[in-house]
Design a protein around this motif. Structure first.
Motif, mmCIF file in Angstrom:
data_model
loop_
_atom_site.group_PDB
_atom_site.id
_atom_site.type_symbol
_atom_site.label_atom_id
_atom_site.label_comp_id
_atom_site.label_asym_id
_atom_site.label_seq_id
_atom_site.Cartn_x
_atom_site.Cartn_y
_atom_site.Cartn_z
ATOM 1 N N ILE A 149 0.764 -1.114 -0.018
ATOM 2 C CA ILE A 149 0.080 -0.113 -0.156
ATOM 3 C C ILE A 149 0.825 1.333 0.124
ATOM 4 O O ILE A 149 1.706 1.483 1.072
ATOM 5 C CB ILE A 149 -0.966 0.093 1.195
ATOM 6 C CG1 ILE A 149 -1.941 -1.197 1.029
ATOM 7 C CG2 ILE A 149 -1.547 1.419 1.392
ATOM 8 C CD1 ILE A 149 -2.546 -1.584 2.214
ATOM 9 N N GLN A 161 -1.900 6.005 5.194
ATOM 10 C CA GLN A 161 -1.267 4.646 5.327
ATOM 11 C C GLN A 161 -1.098 4.195 6.531
ATOM 12 O O GLN A 161 -1.275 3.162 6.972
ATOM 13 C CB GLN A 161 -0.070 4.468 4.025
ATOM 14 C CG GLN A 161 1.086 5.005 4.723
ATOM 15 C CD GLN A 161 1.546 6.318 4.392
ATOM 16 O OE1 GLN A 161 0.437 7.199 4.816
ATOM 17 N NE2 GLN A 161 2.440 6.783 3.632
ATOM 18 N N LEU A 191 -8.409 4.979 -1.564
ATOM 19 C CA LEU A 191 -7.601 3.831 -2.611
ATOM 20 C C LEU A 191 -8.089 4.431 -3.962
ATOM 21 O O LEU A 191 -8.882 4.333 -4.467
ATOM 22 C CB LEU A 191 -8.197 2.525 -2.370
ATOM 23 C CG LEU A 191 -7.387 1.875 -1.239
ATOM 24 C CD1 LEU A 191 -7.875 0.504 -1.173
ATOM 25 C CD2 LEU A 191 -5.790 1.840 -1.336
#
Lengths: 345, 500
Positions: B295, B303, B482
Motif C-alpha cells: 500500500i 497509510q 484507494l
C-alpha cells in the motif's frame, strides 16, 4: 542515520568487559536501598541499647504490616508506571464499611446496618473492589491520568468514610477481622502473617505468572506491549483493582489493629506506602523493581520510624528527617534509572 | 557553477568517535558561497555526524573547523546560530500545540520595543514566507492540525528564512510530495542566487542530482569523493556509496517491474469500507494467502492509520475487517493478535523492550500459548534459542539484554517474536525506512520467505522502492482513498508516483 551511529556505539558494552563496576551500576537500584537499611540498623543498634532487642523486632514487624499490605498492591501500579493516591482513603473507607455492617454498642451513635460477620467482610471487599473498578474505568476507559483520577478517588473515598461514621467512632468489627488484625499465633501477631502472605502472593504473581510478566512489560514500554498484542488496558485496569483490594484488606485489619474505625485514621499511610515502594528501588518510570524491593523499602521506613523513637530526638525533627530520607531515595531512584539506561540502551 | 567562489566553510582532518565506534575519520570538507552541496552515503556513513559538528550539536571532535578562513569551535547550537548556521534535522522538531506563525518564528518572535509579541505582524510575515514555499496555510491554525508534509515545510521555512547564510537540510524531502519538492527546490535556487550556501543530505539520489551543484559521498565514516553534480550519474554515486556490486539492486527498483499474476490462495484478510475521520475514506481491500500487497502513498495520506486499523490499534468509524472469514471486533491489539494478525511498526523503539533480555522480547506475543497462568521459563528460553539460531542473532545468548544488541540484531528479535507461531496476516509499516541498501535486501528476503510459507503480507510504505521490491500487488492511497490498483501488469516508480 546518526541515530544508528550513536546506538551502535553504545550498543556493544561487550559482555566480556562487563566487570563488577558495570554490574554494580545496573544493580544500583537494588543495592542502594539494602545498604541504607544495613546502615540504619547498625546506627540505631549502636546508639540505642533498646533498639536491637527481639521485642523491638516484633514491634517493627507489626508497625510495617498495614503499610506492607497497601504497598504490595501499590507495587503493581507503580511497576506499570502509574500511581494510586487513593490507597489510604480506600483503606479508611473499607475499614469503616466493615464496622458499619457490624452491630455497634448502643452508645455509638451510627445509623449502621448490622449483618452477619462474613457478609460484612464480603460487602467491604465488594466496596473496595468497586472503588478500584472506578479508578480503572477512569484510567483506561475515559483516559484520565491515574494521578488525577486517584486524587479524585482519594476525596470520594474520604467522603464515603465521612458519611458512614458522621464524626463518630465505631469499635465493633467481625470476629475474624478482629483476630487477623490484633490476635496472634504462637507469639507472632496475625497481622504480620497476613502481611507476609499478601507480599509473598504478590511476589509469586509478579514473578511466575503471565499476568506478572505483562505488568513488567507494560511498565517497561507500553507502546511495544500494545504492538505485541498485549491487552494493555486490561492490565492497567487490573492493577488499579488489585491496589484497591489490597488497600481494603489493610483497612479492615488496620481498624482491628487500632481498635476503632474513624475518619482520617489512615492519612499517614499514603505517604508511607508510596515511600516504601519507591525507597525500595522500584522505578517510578515502570518496569523495574518488585516486591523484594518493596520489602526492603518497608524495613527502611520501619527501622527509621522505630529507631527515631529509641533515640532522644526532637519529635518535630523526625518529620523533617523522614522527608529528607524520602528525597534521598527519589534522587537515587532517578539516578539509578539513568545509570541503567546509559549502560544498557 | 562555472567559476569557483571562495570557500566559506571548511573542515580539515575532522574525526569523531562515539564510544569505540569511529563515526568520522579524517574528513576534509569544503563548502562554497552560493552552492548547493549534496551529501550521500549509507546509514551510519557519517553524513549527519559531520553536519551536527558544523551545527554545533557535537562540540567534542578532533580536527580543524574554519569559517571564513578563521578557526572556530562551536560549543553549542547557539554558537552556530550566531555564526549564521542553521540546520533542519531529520526528525520533525515542531511545537504541535502552537500556531503555524509561532512555529515559523520559534525563538525569534517579532516583538516591539517593550518586548511584547506583535501577533499581527508575525502572522502576516509567516503567511508571506510560507507562500514562497507554496504553502497556503492559515498562520493562526494549530501546527498539529496540518498534514505532515506541510509541517515539514513550515519547519524548513523557519530555517530557510531565518537569515542564516549556511543552511543544512537533513532528509528534507522524505515527507514531501513531488509538487512540494519542486517548490522547495525553487526556493533553494533563490537562496543560492542570493549567495547562501546549502548542504542537502538525502537518501533520494534523484533529488540530490536535480538540486545539488556539488556532491560528496561518504562511506564508513570517510569521505570517498567530492564531484560536480554534472559530472556524475546515479549509478556512479550508488557505486561509490556502497563500494561493492550492489548497484543492480538499486537498479531493480527503478526499472519497470512486472507484477505477479494474482495469487490463487484463499482470501485471508478482508477489509470493507473502512472510514476513519479524514485519514481513511471507504477503504476496501482483500489479501490472499501467499500474497504480498503493498500500500503506497505519500506520507500523511492515511497509510499509517490504515496499518493501525488493521492491527486493532485504532477503531474505524465504519467498515469491517475479517481475518480468515471471522469478523474482527473491537478487541484492540490483543483481539487482532488472537485472530492471527501480526504487526511490525515503523520504529524499533515501539516494539522492543530494551532493558529486558532477548527471550522476554521474543516470547511476549506467545505467552498465551505457552502458559495459561504460570510462566514456563525453560520453554521460553528454548524457543528463544531456536529463533536466535534460525535468524543468526548475535550475541547468541537468550539472556543478553536487548539494548546491548546492534540495531540489525534488534530488528531480527522484533521479527522473531512473530515467527514462532506464524500469524495468518503480517502488517509491516514502513519496513525499510532509514535502512541502507544491504539491510533492505535482508528485509526483502525475509518477506519473500514468509510469503512462501503462505502468509498474507501487507506492506504499508511511503517509499516507492519498498513496495516495488516486495509487493505482488500495489494499491495506491491518496488522501485516505484507494485510487489505483496495480496488478498483473508492468509498473515503475514513475507510474507509482504519478498515481499518488
Amino acid at each position: 542515520m546518526n541515530d544508528d551511529i550513536t546506538s551502535a556505539s553504545t550498543a556493544h558494552p561487550a559482555p566480556a568487559r562487563r566487570g563488577l563496576g558495570a554490574i554494580a551500576r545496573s544493580q544500583m537500584r537494588n543495592i542502594a536501598p539494602f545498604l541504607t537499611l544495613i546502615v540504619l540498623i547498625v546506627f540505631f543498634s549502636v546508639v540505642s541499647p533498646s533498639f536491637a532487642t527481639l521485642g523491638n523486632v516484633g514491634n517493627i514487624l507489626t508497625q510495617v504490616s498495614v503499610t506492607g499490605i497497601i504497598a504490595a498492591g501499590l507495587t503493581f501500579v507503580i511497576l506499570c508506571a502509574e500511581i494510586d493516591l487513593s490507597v489510604a482513603s480506600i483503606a479508611n473507607a473499607t475499614g469503616i464499611a466493615v464496622a458499619y455492617f457490624t452491630l455497634q454498642d448502643s452508645y455509638v451513635n451510627i445509623a449502621n446496618v448490622p449483618v452477619p460477620g462474613w457478609v460484612a467482610i464480603l460487602l467491604a471487599l465488594v466496596a473496595c473492589s468497586a472503588l478500584g473498578v472506578v479508578n480503572a474505568a477512569g484510567l483506561v476507559v475515559i483516559g484520565i491520568p491515574s494521578f488525577i483520577m486517584t486524587l479524585a478517588m482519594m476525596q470520594i473515598a474520604a467522603g464515603i468514610s465521612a458519611l458512614l461514621v458522621r464524626g463518630q467512632i465505631a469499635y465493633k468489627i467481625p470476629a475474624l477481622i478482629s483476630t487477623l488484625g490484633s490476635g496472634s499465633v504462637g507469639g507472632i501477631p496475625c497481622i504480620v502473617l497476613v502481611a507476609a502472605f499478601v507480599l509473598l502472593l504478590s511476589h509469586l504473581v509478579l514473578t511466575y505468572t503471565r499476568f506478572g510478566r505483562y505488568v513488567y512489560l507494560v511498565g517497561s514500554n507500553r507502546e511495544a506491549a500494545e504492538n505485541a498484542g498485549v491487552n494493555v488496558k486490561l492490565i492497567l485496569g487490573a492493577v488499579m483493582v488489585i491496589s484497591a483490594v489490597c488497600s481494603g484488606i489493610a483497612g479492615m485489619l488496620g481498624v482491628a489493629h487500632f481498635g476503632s474505625a474513624q475518619q482520617n485514621e489512615f492519612d499517614t499511610y499514603l505517604l508511607d506506602s508510596i515511600a516504601a515502594v519507591v525507597v525500595g528501588g522500584t522505578s517510578l518510570f515502570g518496569g523495574r523493581g518488585g516486591i523484594g524491593n518493596t520489602i526492603v523499602g518497608l524495613f527502611v521506613l520501619g527501622v527509621l520510624n522505630n529507631g527515631l523513637d529509641h533515640v532522644n530526638i526532637d519529635s518535630f525533627l523526625k518529620i523533617l528527617i523522614r522527608g529528607l530520607i524520602l528525597l534521598l531515595a527519589l534522587i537515587i531512584n532517578v539516578y539509578a534509572q539513568r545509570l541503567r539506561e546509559t549502560s544498557a540502551d | 557553477m562555472a567559476d569557483a567562489p571562495p570557500p566559506i566553510l571548511s573542515l580539515v582532518g575532522v574525526s569523531k568517535a562515539f564510544g569505540g565506534v569511529q563515526a568520522l575519520q579524517d574528513v576534509d570538507f569544503t563548502l562554497r558561497a552560493g552552492e548547493v552541496h549534496g551529501l550521500v552515503g549509507e546509514n551510519g556513513a557519517g553524513k549527519s555526524t559531520m553536519m551536527k559538528i558544523i551545527a554545533g550539536v557535537h562540540a567534542d571532535y578532533a580536527g580543524r573547523f574554519l569559517l571564513d578562513g578563521r578557526e572556530v569551535r562551536f560549543r553549542s547550537t547557539r554558537d552556530a546560530h550566531a555564526a549564521g548556521i542553521a540546520m533542519v534535522h531529520q526528525e520533525l522538531s515542531i511545537a504541535p500545540d502552537l500556531s503555524v506563525a509561532e512555529n515559523v518564528f520559534l525563538g525569534t518572535q517579532i516583538t516591539n520595543r517593550l518586548g511584547m509579541v506583535q501577533w499581527r505582524r508575525m502572522a502576516q510575515e509567516a503567511e508571506s514566507l510560507l507562500a514562497r514555499l507554496g504553502v497556503h496555510a492559515d498562520p493562526r491554525q494549530q501546527m498539529g492540525d496540518l498534514p505532515i508534509g506541510m509541517q515539514q515545510l513550515v519547519e524548513i521555512a523557519r530555517v530557510l528564512f531565518s537569515g542564516a547564510r549556511i543552511i543544512i537540510l537533513d532528509e528534507p524531502t522524505s515527507a514531501l510530495s513531488p509538487p512540494e519538492i519542486a517548490r522547495l527546490f525553487s526556493a533553494l535556487r533563490h537562496l543560492r542566487a542570493a549567495g547562501r550556501s546549502i548542504v542537502f543530505i538525502s537518501h533520494f539520489i534523484d533529488d540530490i542530482l536535480s538540486i545539488a551543484d556539488t556532491v560528496t559521498v561518504f562511506r564508513n565514516g570517510r569521505k570517498i569523493m567530492t564531484v560536480p553534480a554534472a559530472d556524475t550519474t546515479k549509478g556512479g554515486l550508488i557505486q561509490s556509496m556502497i563500494g561493492r556490486g550492489h548497484a543492480e539492486l538499486e537498479e531493480s527498483y527503478t526499472n519497470d517491474i512486472r507484477l505477479a499474476a494474482p495469487a490463487a490462495g484463499p482470501v485471508v484478510l478482508e477489509a470493507d469500507g473502512l472510514c476513519l475521520g479524514r485519514s481513511l475514506r471507504d477503504v476496501s481491500l482483500s489479501v490472499r494467502a501467499g500474497e504480498v500487497v503493498g500500500i503506497y502513498g505519500f506520507m500523511g495520506c492515511g497509510q499509517a492509520e490504515l496499518a493501525r486499523v488493521l492491527f486493532g490499534k485504532m477503531t474505524p468509524e465504519r467498515g469491517s475487517i475479517r481475518v480468515a472469514g471471522r469478523r474482527l471486533r473491537r478487541g484492540g491489539t490483543a483481539g487482532a493478535r488472537r485472530a492471527g494478525v501480526a504487526f511490525v511498526p515503523d520504529s524499533r523503539r515501539a516494539m522492543l523492550f530494551h532493558q529486558e533480555p532477548v527471550y522476554k522480547n521474543t516470547s511476549i506475543s506467545i505467552l498465551g500459548r505457552l502458559s495459561r497462568l504460570f510462566l514456563k521459563p525453560a520453554q521460553e528460553r528454548a524457543l528463544a534459542q531456536r529463533q536466535i539460531e534460525a535468524l543468526r542473532i548475535r550475541p547468541p545468548r537468550v539472556d543478553a539484554l536487548l539494548g546491548a544488541l546492534s540495531g540489525g540484531n534488534q530488528q531480527k528479535v522484533a521479527l522473531a517474536k512473530w515467527l514462532t507461531y506464524p500469524p495468518k496476516v503480517l502488517v509491516l509499516s514502513e519496513p525499510t525506512r532509514g535502512m541502507d541498501v544491504g539491510a533492505k535486501d535482508e528485509v526483502v528476503k525475509i518477506v519473500h520467505g514468509l510469503k512462501a510459507q503462505g502468509l498474507a503480507v501487507v506492506i504499508v510504505s511511503s517509499e516507492p522502492e519498498t513496495v516495488l521490491s516486495m509487493a505482488d500487488r500495489i494499491l495506491v492511497l491518496r488522501k485516505g482513498e484507494l485510487v489505483r490498483e496495480f496488478a498483473d501488469e508492468i509498473v515503475s516508480k514513475d507510474r507509482l508516483l504519478e498515481a499518488a
